[in-house]
Each structure stands twice: as structure tokens, then as C-alpha cells.
Design an enzyme around this catalytic site. Structure first.
Site, PDB file in Angstrom:
ATOM      1  N   ARG A   1       0.713  -0.828   0.250  1.00  0.00           N
ATOM      2  CA  ARG A   1       0.212   0.116   0.140  1.00  0.00           C
ATOM      3  C   ARG A   1       0.941   1.016  -0.070  1.00  0.00           C
ATOM      4  NH1 ARG A   1      -3.301  -2.677  -0.737  1.00  0.00           N
ATOM      5  NH2 ARG A   1      -5.137  -3.031  -0.489  1.00  0.00           N
TER       6      ARG A   1
ATOM      7  N   HIS B   1      -0.827  -0.226 -10.423  1.00  0.00           N
ATOM      8  CA  HIS B   1      -1.878  -1.154  -9.632  1.00  0.00           C
ATOM      9  C   HIS B   1      -2.412  -2.400  -9.625  1.00  0.00           C
ATOM     10  CE1 HIS B   1      -3.468  -1.624  -4.616  1.00  0.00           C
ATOM     11  NE2 HIS B   1      -3.427  -3.021  -5.076  1.00  0.00           N
TER      12      HIS B   1
ATOM     13  N   GLU C   1      -3.807   7.117  -4.587  1.00  0.00           N
ATOM     14  CA  GLU C   1      -3.673   6.770  -5.463  1.00  0.00           C
ATOM     15  C   GLU C   1      -4.948   7.107  -6.000  1.00  0.00           C
ATOM     16  OE1 GLU C   1      -2.595   2.321  -4.974  1.00  0.00           O
ATOM     17  OE2 GLU C   1      -4.041   1.634  -5.270  1.00  0.00           O
TER      18      GLU C   1
HETATM   19  C1  GLV Z   1      -4.719  -4.916  -3.772  1.00  0.00           C
HETATM   20  O1  GLV Z   1      -3.889  -4.833  -3.642  1.00  0.00           O
HETATM   21  C2  GLV Z   1      -5.262  -6.144  -2.512  1.00  0.00           C
HETATM   22  O2  GLV Z   1      -5.445  -5.982  -1.423  1.00  0.00           O
HETATM   23  O3  GLV Z   1      -5.882  -7.334  -2.976  1.00  0.00           O
END
Ligand code: GLV
Ligand code: GLV
Length: 315
Positions: A234, A281, A263
Site C-alpha cells: 500500500r 496497481h 492513488e
Molecule cells: C490489492 O491490493 C489487494 O489488497 O487485494
């Protein structure tokens, strides 16, 4: 009310996978687009994306809610105090995305260490010739991969380091003796230690109050000048302004990022740097994994709306 349906809110973006699950006759889906506000109503369950904040303001609109089945392994988008206070169950999607996320992490490690993105641009431009010093990168073998967090994903990233000839060290609140034995990973006692020793430092922690800006100015300053920072966890775990400065001033070798603080916005200073590889991501973005995430989240949702124990509860 006889014949009343169990109504659930489901993120529209996962409709693609709906054919892989059974929708019971008494369940009615209302599709919710990522940009739409949460409607008020007697919904029993919600299956949100990680970009959807679930807090008191949202829960106030959903007085009948029994379950939040998050479509992600991370659940920092959910205010667990608020859900707990109202007796709302919460689940995530662990395990099914571990391998995909570890692969993506390694894509970034390799892309940054061997300057793949710069190299690809140069090849396309056509102005190049083979040369002994063309696009020199960093050799991985013999160097140390430092894992911040050795949960499922951290360990899967660690396993992949072995065929590359890397040493593995990790920092985690919890000791992982099996992991240590199986791949010779070494647990270090402090954050300061792992930061100073890693040639590649890869983050595999949840975002929480304790991990927010865990990698700040001091930690970045303590890293080796040639080191590479990888973040597929994160964005909020890293102080990105400090990261920009460290990269820009040559105090850090490079960075590979899949996640960002705030983001989908990405800091301009990160975009300007050539020793950074930026991804949107996509850690868990494989066809198989995203389908399995939906099957798991849907399974949790269907159990939760009937007040049954969830498959993968959190909080
Ligand atoms: C993606 O970032 C998730 O947490 O699945
Ligand atoms: C989740 O992030 C995990 O590694 O278990």
C-alpha cells in the site's frame, strides 16, 4: 415479508466474473459503479472494491448490512471499528492472490534492477548500438532481499529469490521458523537493521496506523545508495515525498511501485524519475486470480447475508 429478496450491492467492475458463481434465487444483485455513491437501502451485503471507503457515513446508509466482502486481501479501506460496533462481518481475499502478487513483485524487482523500461524505450527509438556500458544494471545474485513483512505474500516473494541466488532476510512481528528453515531466510530484530542491510527492500505489510509512513526520510537515508525499494502493498506505507528526494539525489538506486499514497494520483516527481518503474496497481491482475478473488468474495457475501461464519473473516 414473504418472498422478499436478499438485496446485495456488488461492485459493477466484477460483473465480468459473475458466470463463475451461483446466484441463489432469493438474492438480488444491485450493481454499484466505482464512482457512484452508496445508495440508501435495506441491503444485507456489499462486495466493494478496495477503492471504496467503508466507514460510518456509508454504514449509516445501510442499516440492514450484515457483511462487507472486500474484493482485496488488504482491508485498510474498511473502518473495522465502525463495522465491529454495528455487528457487520468483514472478509478479505487472502491466499488466492499470493502467487500473482509475488510474480508482479518480481517483475518490478527485475524491471528496476535491469532497467527494463528504459531499455525498452531505447530499443524502440532505434538509436542504439551494443556497448559494454550500455544500460548497466544491478546484479541480483549474491545480494540480499529484505522483506518487510513475511506473511503469505512476503514469503512467496522470498521463495522466488532462491533461484536468483539471493540471500533473504525479513522483518516481521511474527517469527516464521518454517520459512527460515525452508529457504534459509534470516529474521532481523529491527526495522533499522533490515533497511540498512537490504539491496532490494520489498514491502509486504498491511497498511495500518503502525505502518503508515513506516518508510520515511530516516529509513530511506539509512538504505544503501545502490538499493532498490519495491512496494506492491500500500502506498501509504512509504513517505513518497521523501522517496522522490532520495531517488532524485542519488541516495537510493531505484524504486518499483505498484501502489501509491492517494492513488490513482501519482506524484509528478515520481513520474519524472528514470530510475523508477510505475505500475497501476496490478499486483493481483491475472485472469485466474481475479476470478478466484471473486469466487471467494462472493462465497463470503452469501454466507454473511445469512448470518453464517465467513470463509475468510477479518477484524
Ligand atoms: C490489492 O491490493 C489487494 O489488497 O487485494
Ligand atoms: C497479505 O497481504 C498477506 O501477505 O497475507
Amino acid at each position: 415479508m414473504p418472498g422478499a429478496k436478499i438485496r446485495v450491492l456488488v461492485a459493477e467492475e466484477v460483473r465480468y466474473f459473475l458466470g463463475h458463481v451461483d446466484v441463489p434465487a432469493d438474492v438480488e444483485i444491485e450493481w454499484l459503479s466505482a464512482s457512484a455513491p452508496i445508495p440508501e437501502g435495506d441491503y444485507k451485503g456489499i462486495l466493494p472494491l478496495l477503492s471504496r471507503r467503508i466507514d460510518d457515513a456509508v454504514l449509516d446508509r445501510l442499516p440492514q448490512l450484515a457483511v462487507v466482502a472486500n474484493y482485496a486481501v488488504g482491508y485498510d479501506n474498511i473502518d473495522l471499528e465502525a463495522t465491529r460496533g454495528r455487528g457487520v462481518a468483514v472478509s478479505n481475499t487472502p491466499d488466492v492472490l499470493t502467487e500473482a502478487t509475488a510474480d508482479l513483485t518480481w517483475s518490478l524487482i527485475l524491471a528496476v534492477s535491469r532497467r527494463i523500461v528504459e531499455a525498452e524505450r531505447l530499443a524502440r527509438q532505434g538509436e542504439w548500438a551494443w556497448g559494454p556500458t550500455l544500460l548497466l544494471g544491478t546484479q541480483l545474485s549474491g545480494r540480499t532481499l529484505g522483506l518487510l513483512g513475511a506473511g503469505r505474500i512476503g514469503q512467496a516473494v522470498g521463495w522466488r529469490a532462491i533461484p536468483f541466488g539471493m540471500e533473504v532476510a525479513y522483518w516481521d512481528r511474527v517469527a516464521q521458523p518454517d520459512f527460515e528453515r525452508e529457504i534459509g531466510a534470516r529474521r532481523v530484530a529491527s526495522l533499522a537493521e533490515i533497511v540498512a542491510l537490504a539491496d532490494v527492500l520489498s514491502i509486504h505489510l498491511q497498511l495500518s496506523d503502525e505502518t503508515t509512513r513506516l518508510i520515511g526520510r530516516d529509513e530511506l537515508a539509512a538504505m544503501k545508495e545502490s538499493a532498490i525499494l519495491i512496494n506492491t502493498a500500500r502506498g501509504g506505507i512509504v513517505d513518497e515525498d521523501a522517496l522522490c528526494e532520495a531517488l532524485d539525489s542519488g541516495k537510493l538506486g531505484g524504486a518499483g511501485l505498484d501502489v501509491y499514497d492517494g492513488e490513482p494520483r501519482i506524484r509528478e516527481c515520481l513520474k519524472r524519475l528514470s530510475n523508477v518503474v510505475l505500475l497501476p496497481h496490478i499486483g493481483s491482475a491475472t485472469e485466474d486470480t481475479r476470478r478466484r478473488m471473486f469466487e471467494l468474495a462472493w462465497g463470503n457475501l452469501m454466507l454473511g447475508v445469512r448470518g453464517e461464519p465467513l470463509l475468510t473473516p477479518v477484524g
